[in-house]
Motif scaffolding. Sequence first.
Motif, PDB file in Angstrom:
ATOM      1  N   ASP A  57      -1.655   8.184   4.971  1.00  0.00           N
ATOM      2  CA  ASP A  57      -1.058   6.867   5.195  1.00  0.00           C
ATOM      3  C   ASP A  57      -1.173   6.533   6.677  1.00  0.00           C
ATOM      4  O   ASP A  57      -0.344   6.966   7.483  1.00  0.00           O
ATOM      5  CB  ASP A  57       0.416   6.878   4.748  1.00  0.00           C
ATOM      6  CG  ASP A  57       1.020   5.470   4.758  1.00  0.00           C
ATOM      7  OD1 ASP A  57       0.351   4.532   5.230  1.00  0.00           O
ATOM      8  OD2 ASP A  57       2.159   5.315   4.288  1.00  0.00           O
ATOM      9  N   GLU A  58      -2.195   5.805   7.029  1.00  0.00           N
ATOM     10  CA  GLU A  58      -2.437   5.463   8.440  1.00  0.00           C
ATOM     11  C   GLU A  58      -2.372   6.718   9.296  1.00  0.00           C
ATOM     12  O   GLU A  58      -1.807   6.713  10.386  1.00  0.00           O
ATOM     13  CB  GLU A  58      -1.365   4.472   8.928  1.00  0.00           C
ATOM     14  CG  GLU A  58      -1.489   3.095   8.350  1.00  0.00           C
ATOM     15  CD  GLU A  58      -2.653   2.307   8.917  1.00  0.00           C
ATOM     16  OE1 GLU A  58      -3.286   2.781   9.872  1.00  0.00           O
ATOM     17  OE2 GLU A  58      -2.952   1.241   8.371  1.00  0.00           O
ATOM     18  N   LYS A 114       0.831  -1.218   0.000  1.00  0.00           N
ATOM     19  CA  LYS A 114       0.000   0.000   0.000  1.00  0.00           C
ATOM     20  C   LYS A 114       0.868   1.272   0.000  1.00  0.00           C
ATOM     21  O   LYS A 114       0.690   2.160  -0.841  1.00  0.00           O
ATOM     22  CB  LYS A 114      -0.934   0.001   1.233  1.00  0.00           C
ATOM     23  CG  LYS A 114      -1.772  -1.258   1.359  1.00  0.00           C
ATOM     24  CD  LYS A 114      -2.640  -1.250   2.592  1.00  0.00           C
ATOM     25  CE  LYS A 114      -1.879  -1.325   3.901  1.00  0.00           C
ATOM     26  NZ  LYS A 114      -1.257  -2.610   4.227  1.00  0.00           N
ATOM     27  N   SER A 115       1.826   1.324   0.950  1.00  0.00           N
ATOM     28  CA  SER A 115       2.678   2.527   1.036  1.00  0.00           C
ATOM     29  C   SER A 115       3.546   2.662  -0.200  1.00  0.00           C
ATOM     30  O   SER A 115       3.805   3.776  -0.678  1.00  0.00           O
ATOM     31  CB  SER A 115       3.574   2.459   2.273  1.00  0.00           C
ATOM     32  OG  SER A 115       2.783   2.351   3.415  1.00  0.00           O
ATOM     33  N   THR A 116       3.991   1.515  -0.740  1.00  0.00           N
ATOM     34  CA  THR A 116       4.826   1.563  -1.945  1.00  0.00           C
ATOM     35  C   THR A 116       4.063   2.248  -3.082  1.00  0.00           C
ATOM     36  O   THR A 116       4.605   3.104  -3.788  1.00  0.00           O
ATOM     37  CB  THR A 116       5.225   0.127  -2.361  1.00  0.00           C
ATOM     38  OG1 THR A 116       5.913  -0.462  -1.272  1.00  0.00           O
ATOM     39  CG2 THR A 116       6.082   0.114  -3.594  1.00  0.00           C
ATOM     40  N   SER A 168       4.095   5.872  -2.449  1.00  0.00           N
ATOM     41  CA  SER A 168       5.438   6.429  -2.655  1.00  0.00           C
ATOM     42  C   SER A 168       5.686   6.633  -4.145  1.00  0.00           C
ATOM     43  O   SER A 168       6.335   7.591  -4.551  1.00  0.00           O
ATOM     44  CB  SER A 168       6.511   5.483  -2.114  1.00  0.00           C
ATOM     45  OG  SER A 168       6.394   5.369  -0.732  1.00  0.00           O
ATOM     46  N   GLN A 203       1.780  11.586   6.702  1.00  0.00           N
ATOM     47  CA  GLN A 203       2.454  10.335   7.066  1.00  0.00           C
ATOM     48  C   GLN A 203       2.059   9.835   8.443  1.00  0.00           C
ATOM     49  O   GLN A 203       1.544  10.589   9.275  1.00  0.00           O
ATOM     50  CB  GLN A 203       3.970  10.555   7.065  1.00  0.00           C
ATOM     51  CG  GLN A 203       4.535  10.813   5.709  1.00  0.00           C
ATOM     52  CD  GLN A 203       5.882  11.468   5.845  1.00  0.00           C
ATOM     53  OE1 GLN A 203       5.992  12.598   6.304  1.00  0.00           O
ATOM     54  NE2 GLN A 203       6.913  10.764   5.445  1.00  0.00           N
ATOM     55  N   GLN A 204       2.381   8.582   8.653  1.00  0.00           N
ATOM     56  CA  GLN A 204       2.070   7.957   9.926  1.00  0.00           C
ATOM     57  C   GLN A 204       2.974   8.485  11.029  1.00  0.00           C
ATOM     58  O   GLN A 204       2.533   8.744  12.138  1.00  0.00           O
ATOM     59  CB  GLN A 204       2.299   6.452   9.767  1.00  0.00           C
ATOM     60  CG  GLN A 204       1.635   5.676  10.834  1.00  0.00           C
ATOM     61  CD  GLN A 204       1.816   4.180  10.614  1.00  0.00           C
ATOM     62  OE1 GLN A 204       2.154   3.508  11.533  1.00  0.00           O
ATOM     63  NE2 GLN A 204       1.608   3.682   9.413  1.00  0.00           N
ATOM     64  N   ILE A 232      -4.927   5.075   3.348  1.00  0.00           N
ATOM     65  CA  ILE A 232      -4.426   3.721   3.627  1.00  0.00           C
ATOM     66  C   ILE A 232      -4.848   3.443   5.057  1.00  0.00           C
ATOM     67  O   ILE A 232      -4.577   4.265   5.958  1.00  0.00           O
ATOM     68  CB  ILE A 232      -2.888   3.675   3.537  1.00  0.00           C
ATOM     69  CG1 ILE A 232      -2.434   3.988   2.113  1.00  0.00           C
ATOM     70  CG2 ILE A 232      -2.361   2.327   4.009  1.00  0.00           C
ATOM     71  CD1 ILE A 232      -0.925   3.975   1.922  1.00  0.00           C
TER      72      ILE A 232
END
Length: 581
Positions: free
Chosen positions: A499-500, A378-380, A383, A419-420, A529
């Motif tokens: 992202d989270e 997911k993060s990829t 990114s 970001q997380q 995400i």
Amino acid sequence: MKQTFFSLLTYATVYKKMLWQAFVLLLVATSASVMGPYLIKVFIDNYLTPANWNFYEIMVLALVYIASQLIGAATFYAQALRFNKIALNVVQTLREQVFAHVISLPMSYFDKAATGSLISRITNDTEAIKDLYVNVISSFAQNIVRILGILVGMALLDIRLVWLCAILVPTVMVIMFVYQKLSTPIFMQVRSLLSDINARINEGIQGMAIIQLSNQQSDFTRAFEKTSTDHYKAKVKNVVIDGFLLRALIDLIYLLLLGGLLYGFGLIELNALGTVKVGVVYAFINYLGNVTEPLLDMTSKLNMAQQALVSASRVFALLAEPLSVDQSKDSLQIKNTHLEFDIPSFSYDGEKTVLSGIKFEVPPGNFIGLVGHTGSGKSTLMSLLMGFYPLTSGAIKVGEHAITALSKTQRALAIGFVQQDPFIFTGSIKDNIRLELSVSDDEVVAAAQQAHLHDAIISMPNGYDTQLTERGSNLSTGQRQLLSLARTLIRKPKILILDEATANIDSHTEALIQSSLMALRGKVTLIAIAHRLSTVKEADCLFVLHQGQIQQSGSHQELMQQEGLYKHLYELQLRSDPTQG
Ligand SMILES: Nc1ncnc2c1ncn2[C@@H]1O[C@H](COP(=O)(O)OP(=O)(O)OP(=O)(O)O)[C@@H](O)[C@H]1O
């Protein structure tokens, strides 16, 4: 090393005018200092020994001597000032260049490089280069000109003195060559171990909590001691070579000079001619002293020069690291935020496939959720949308443009990424929200309100001016996430990636944020995400990733009607926390 040295010299050529001035001043200073012993020789041989007390001539000689010394001192100071200025400018330029290069390197570089080691290159290594300019190049230039000047003076006195130097110079050069060959690998090792020490310190501080929790202090200390001992041993090797070669060299020079002096004047002049002019001997000894001094100075600085060249080669290696290929055109504007992902496959290292067969579209203003197991990609995917890594195949399009065709500025303006675990910079809360954006305080407050951080900020004694420490440790994890959200919202992005972003926030605040974000729905494309599936239940479409592939897609209701990963995950979460439904 030769290449490194010349590359370093090219940095000084920018200051051509100052360099010329410095060299001319250096010539004047050297001529003045060479004149000194010659004038005294004239005084001794023409006036003192024959007792010729011609007052006016002696006065003129004295005045010329005083003037030459004064001019010598003044020009020496002026040239040193210029050389030092050039040196400091070069180092400043180099350090700025290295920093600018490092922060533009692709993210993949930082996956491999240890932070401490990078810091060491930007600070310690550039500092060592400063030594090269401040202490080595300028003093080598001064010394070489001085030696040449003295050689001229010696030749005027007695040509045999020049022959003496003809023995000295090649001897010194051979020793310098051997020294360079032996010391380069050791200096390389010393520098790389120093980087390791920095990397270990950095790791120790960053990972302090986990080290203390897992009671790893003694293991970390032992590992640090090992690196530190290796560094010490390499340094000792270096001291041994220095002591053996450089010290021996100094002694050899003295010995040769003494032998030359005895042979040249003690034996030949006394025996053959029977008389020695006292002035010639004075000037001779003075010149010999003067020629030894620059030679000794240069050999003692050889060590520094060698270290600087090794450091410079490390810095140049960093500068040679390729920047990400920028195919962007500044003129392209993001007008349409329709997203199109088409990634047949992606791998970070060219070996392990992390994403495959990814193909989907996101209409403008849609809210989509990316869900799936840890490590499913997911993060990829996000990114890649942010352009952190180059695509190995396929394309991601925003409107009609490929993401790679958009400039970094355009991308940063259009896409916001929460970001997380966001990075907090040293500075006030206000500055951390606005970063470099020129926005009013009211806009900062509005963004903090939108992120539901405002109340927490105003309850702090200094409110928005509260200074945050490095890594934001005086904020809670949840507050750091909210700050990251405020920081992103203030930029009014057209596409917002979370992202989270609410993973560490209590359910009440999360619900408030959720309503703020839902207010953006339709105006901004939202990509969230989430592991906590309740936070993305309302999404227009959910994509379920499994081992780098989209296994399912559809709305919550649609996915719940299928027997698949989503339903399984959702039911599991519901069982462990029934309030989430
Ligand atoms: N910078 C990187 N270099 C090499 N491999 C990486 C890198 N980042 C992630 N990976 C690998 O890519 C795969 C997918 O990771 P990714 O972070 O995209 O998963 P994720 O679904 O976001 O996981 P999570 O839910 O835990 O955040 C993992 O196997 C991971 O090891």
